[in-house]
Design an enzyme around this catalytic site. Structure first.
Site, short mmCIF file in Angstrom:
data_model
loop_
_atom_site.label_atom_id
_atom_site.label_comp_id
_atom_site.label_asym_id
_atom_site.label_seq_id
_atom_site.Cartn_x
_atom_site.Cartn_y
_atom_site.Cartn_z
N ASP A 53 76.84 44.46 -16.87
CA ASP A 53 76.81 45.88 -16.54
C ASP A 53 75.44 46.24 -15.99
OD1 ASP A 53 75.75 45.55 -19.27
OD2 ASP A 53 75.56 47.74 -19.24
N GLU A 107 75.33 46.68 -22.13
CA GLU A 107 73.94 46.63 -22.57
C GLU A 107 73.15 47.84 -22.10
OE1 GLU A 107 69.69 45.82 -22.62
OE2 GLU A 107 70.92 46.17 -20.83
#
Length: 447
Positions: free
Chosen positions: A90, A152
């Site tokens: 991500d 994250e």
């Protein structure tokens, strides 16, 4: 070593193709900004790539926050250690797309660097892992466990909670957390210190609703002015240093320093603007708490009315150095914000995400292997430095596997401008760090 370096060099065109495909996927793990399907698409890309690179049972596992971790493994040869390879797929949102010189989700080469959101943080590290594994082929002398996280950047803790529920899936002798990088291009570095993080949202209310500034301005308490005043108490008025009652704001960093001129260049500080705080740059970055006002909700300049604001709020981030308890820091921050309210304004503080600071032990077998690999590739000893950012997963891993060595490294360096417009990666760092990783696996198996 020469043969391995040649293999990695030959793989670099493929690495660029991989990174271009990954960057093209806008995998921002915030459904308010981008469709969740994009993160799922990135996760599947990672799964397919690492399965092709030789890992077994590569699959997507849903974590408690709804994101998907990509998991896979390769069993160790008899008697060999096991290494966990970590990364995340991500990315941060592009922020102001108009500030990008080239489209954020199109990998673009310019002046020897590759630009695009996630090119360094952390899709560059995904490609680094892939390149190292492909270069080794079937000659991987250790066991491999692999995890790519899917949320994250949002800090919602999905993987951290998943690890505590499935500790057997991540057990390893060395944990290679690849979400940091080198002090500069060409200097092999391991990050041994991370600041913790706590975020809060502070809301100030003074009126039942906005009122005409001509009729009521003066005696009517301005909520935005009150917010500005209480936020100002978090910093020394002369130096700008973070000052929060009850917290030690004078810590000293005892590792590799950070040249002030280099920091100004890396951070893009404008000419004539002074750095905030006192002490060395390294002290301020890695050994002391640091407060940042991340955002404010208030009437915008364009469209604002001649009215006294009735409410205003801000998102405040506090970075916490190793040795400082993040819970104590959060309470001190909240206490100061509520206690500094002027004019009896009503102040509420809502806690968001938190993560504890981390410091690695560097005297084990894995760090010795990493030192050999770094010196072979970069021609100079392994450097240690701190990191101002936070990776809460490190503390979860340290608690779950107290005997494992945790190493933070990767392709990121100051010129990458991670989290900012015009993020980029130096392809030489992908090539060299892939070489370091491959050598590290050999040296760990054959000390």
């Amino acid at each position: 070593m020469t043969e391995l370096a040649e293999k990695i060099a030959e793989l670099m065109p493929r690495a660029k193709e991989d990174l271009a495909e990954l960057v093209a996927i806008p995998s921002v793990a915030d459904p308010r900004q981008y469709p969740p399907e994009e993160c799922r698409r990135a996760a599947q890309w990672v799964a397919d790539a690492f399965a092709e690179a030789g890992l077994r049972d590569v699959h997507l596992a849903e974590t408690p926050d709804g994101s998907h971790a990509v998991l896979g493994h390769r069993p160790p040869p008899p008697g060999a250690p096991t290494v966990l390879l970590y990364c995340h797929y991500d990315v941060q949102p592009p922020l102001d797309e108009a500030a990008w010189t080239t489209p954020p989700f199109t990998l673009t080469e310019r002046d020897g660097r590759w630009y695009g959101r996630g090119a360094a943080d952390c899709k560059g590290n995904i490609v680094m892992h892939l390149t190292a594994l492909r270069a080794l082929g079937d000659d991987i002398p250790v066991g491999i466990k692999f995890v790519a996280e899917g949320s994250e950047e949002q800090g919602t803790g999905g993987l951290e909670e998943y690890v505590t529920q499935h500790t057997e899936q991540f057990s390893a002798d060395a944990l290679l957390v690849c979400d940091t990088g080198n002090a500069e291009v060409g200097t092999g570095t391991a990050t041994v210190s991370l600041r913790g993080l706590t975020n809060v949202v502070v809301t100030v209310d003074t009126l039942r609703g906005g009122i005409h500034s001509g009729m009521f301005g003066g005696p009517a308490p301005d909520a935005l002015a009150a917010l500005i005043q209480l936020l100002g108490t978090l910093r020394d008025p002369e130096t700008g240093a973070t000052r929060i009652d009850g917290l030690d704001c004078e810590g000293v960093w005892d590792g590799v320093g950070y040249d002030e001129a280099q920091f100004r260049a890396d951070a893009g500080v404008l000419d004539g603007v002074r750095l905030t705080g006192t002490g060395t740059v390294a002290d301020r970055l890695w050994a002391r708490p640091a407060v940042t006002v991340l955002g404010i909700d208030c009437p915008p300049v364009v469209g604002s009315a001649a009215a006294v604001p009735a409410t205003a709020r801000a998102r405040v981030s506090l970075r916490v150095p190793p040795g400082m308890d993040v819970g104590v820091a959060r309470e001190a921050l909240s206490r100061q914000l509520t206690g500094a309210a002027p004019w009896g304004a009503r102040v509420t503080v809502e806690t968001e995400s938190s993560g504890s600071p981390f410091r690695a032990a560097t005297d084990g077998r894995a760090y010795a292997a990493l030192g050999r690999a770094m010196e072979s590739v970069y021609g100079k000893p392994l450097a240690f430095l701190g990191q101002g950012g936070s990776i809460p997963l490190c503390n979860v891993l340290a608690a779950a596997y107290p005997r494992a060595e945790i190493i933070l490294m990767g392709v990121e360096e100051p010129r990458c401008l991670i989290h900012a417009p015009n993020e980029s990666v130096d392809p030489r760092e992908i090539e060299h760090m892939a070489h370091v990783e491959a050598l590290f696996l050999h040296h760990l198996a054959h000390p």
